[in-house]
Enzyme design. Sequence first.
Site, PDB file in Angstrom:
ATOM      1  N   PRO A  94       5.240  -4.374  -0.917  1.00 30.94           N
ATOM      2  CA  PRO A  94       4.864  -3.311  -1.848  1.00 30.94           C
ATOM      3  C   PRO A  94       4.673  -3.799  -3.279  1.00 30.94           C
ATOM      4  CG  PRO A  94       7.220  -3.248  -1.453  1.00 30.94           C
ATOM      5  CD  PRO A  94       6.675  -4.388  -0.630  1.00 30.94           C
ATOM      6  N   ARG A 132       3.023  -1.236  -6.010  1.00 30.13           N
ATOM      7  CA  ARG A 132       3.183   0.058  -6.669  1.00 30.13           C
ATOM      8  C   ARG A 132       4.534   0.708  -6.383  1.00 30.13           C
ATOM      9  NH1 ARG A 132      -1.258   2.767  -7.664  1.00 30.13           N
ATOM     10  NH2 ARG A 132      -2.255   1.401  -6.151  1.00 30.13           N
ATOM     11  N   CYS A 171     -14.779   2.034 -28.364  1.00 27.11           N
ATOM     12  CA  CYS A 171     -16.170   2.381 -28.552  1.00 27.11           C
ATOM     13  C   CYS A 171     -16.867   2.327 -27.195  1.00 27.11           C
ATOM     14  CB  CYS A 171     -16.817   1.416 -29.542  1.00 27.11           C
ATOM     15  SG  CYS A 171     -18.401   2.009 -30.091  1.00 27.11           S
ATOM     16  N   GLU A 172     -16.608   3.370 -26.390  1.00 23.65           N
ATOM     17  CA  GLU A 172     -17.147   3.452 -25.023  1.00 23.65           C
ATOM     18  C   GLU A 172     -16.800   4.852 -24.524  1.00 23.65           C
ATOM     19  OE1 GLU A 172     -17.649   1.044 -21.745  1.00 23.65           O
ATOM     20  OE2 GLU A 172     -17.873   3.118 -21.107  1.00 23.65           O
ATOM     21  N   GLY A 199       0.791  -1.230   0.000  1.00 21.47           N
ATOM     22  CA  GLY A 199       0.000   0.000   0.000  1.00 21.47           C
ATOM     23  C   GLY A 199       0.813   1.264   0.000  1.00 21.47           C
TER      24      GLY A 199
END
Length: 399
Positions: free
Chosen positions: A266, A268, A334-335, A224
Site C-alpha cells: 500500500p 495511499r 498562471c494557468e 491500491g
Amino acid sequence: MQRPFPDHLLQALAHEFGTPLYVQGLDELPRRVADLGAFDVVRYAMKANSGPEFLDAIRRAGAWVDCVSAGELTRALAAGFEPHQTCFTADLFDRRSLPLVAELGCPVNLGSEDMIEQYAGELARRGVALDGTRGVTLRLNPGFGHGHSTKVNTGGPASKHGIWHTHLDAAVGRVRAAGLEVTGLHMHIGSGTDMQHLLSVCAALASAARRVGPSLRTISAGGGLPVPYREGDPELDLGAYSQAWTDTRDQLAAEFGHALDLEVEPGRYLAAKPAVLLSEVRAVKDVDGMPFVLVDAGFNALCRPMVYGAYHGISIVGRDGAPTRPTMVAGPLCESGDVFTQALGGEPAPRDLPACRVGDLLCLHDTGAYGLSMASTFNSMPIPAEVVVEGNEARLVGE
Ligand SMILES: *Cc1c(COP(=O)(O)O)cnc(C)c1O
C-alpha cells in the site's frame, strides 16, 4: 469537515514556517501497519510520500518499502532500510537503477521481459554466479485493471505496466535461461481501486502462480487500497481483503508443499491521512456571481485535483459552522487549470464553503499521499515544506 490537527497547532505552524505547508501526522501509522498484520510483509509503496521523517516512521512501524527508482532506493537506504527490506519495482531499468540494484543485491520485481537479460548481464559483469539460485519477481499484467482514475489504472491492454499475462510462460523460460529463478509473482492493478477489483486479483494471481510452480516463495497482492476522501465514503473491509489473500497464500502453499510469504504494497492507505496542506487565503473575489477564493498553494504544491479531478476535503480555520455557499478555490499559478474545486475533465465543481477573508488559513485535507511527492516548481514556485506531527511534537522535515 473535521480537521485532524488542533487549530492552534495549525495556526502556530503556519506562523512559524509559512504557507503552503504540508502537515503530516505520524501517530496513526503503527495502527495502520498493524491492521495489515495478516500479510507477512507490509511493503510501503514509497512514491506516495518519500520524505525522510515519514520513511523513518514507516521503518519504526515495522514495514518495508517498495522503490521505483534509483532515487527512491537511495532515500530508503538513507532512512535506515537494509537492502533486503527494499524492492525495486519498475518496467524498465534506467542507466542509474540497473547498476545500483545489482550492487545492492536488493529484491527486484521485473515488469518487462527486456529487464531479465539486462539484470542477468549486470550481475554477470559483477561476478555473480548465474546458477539458478538468485531469485527475481515477475510483475504480471493480469489483463484487467482498475483505479480511481484511468491514469492510475495499471492493468489491462492499455497499461504499460507488467508482463502481459499470456507471456508468462515465455518470461519464466527466459528467466531460467538467463541463470536466474522466478521466486516471486506480483500484480498491482491500480491505485485507489475497490474491493471487487482487489479481490479479482487473488484468483488471477493464484492461476498464474500455478503456471510458475513451486519455485515461488513470495506472492504480492500489490497496493491500491482505497481511503475515504469524501465524508461518507466507505472504509475498505480489511478483514475480508486480508482473508481472501491469506486463503490464496495458504492454498498455494499446500499445493507447493512449502510456505509462501504474502506481501501487500500500500501507498495511499498508509500515507494519505492524517494530513493537510495548509494554505493562506490571499484574495477573495466574485466572478459573475460565484465566489472565488485564491490561496497561496497551487497545483505545483498539490496536483491531484488538476491531474485526476481528485477530491480533497476543504475547510477554513475559524469558520466552522458559518453559513456556506458554493465557492471555487484556486491557486496562484498562471494557468487556468490551477483550481482545487474541479471534477474529472476540468469541469468546475464548486464546494459549499463559509465566507472567508484574506489572511484566513485554508486546509486541503487528506493530502499525505501523492501530495508533496508530486509537487513541482512550475511557475518557479518553491516546493512546499513539510512538518510531521508525532505525539506533542511537530518537526520541520529537513532534507
Ligand atoms: C503506486 C504503486 C503502489 C501503491 O499504490 P496505492 O494506490 O498508493 O496503494 C503499489 N505498487 C506499485 C507497483 C505501485 O506502482
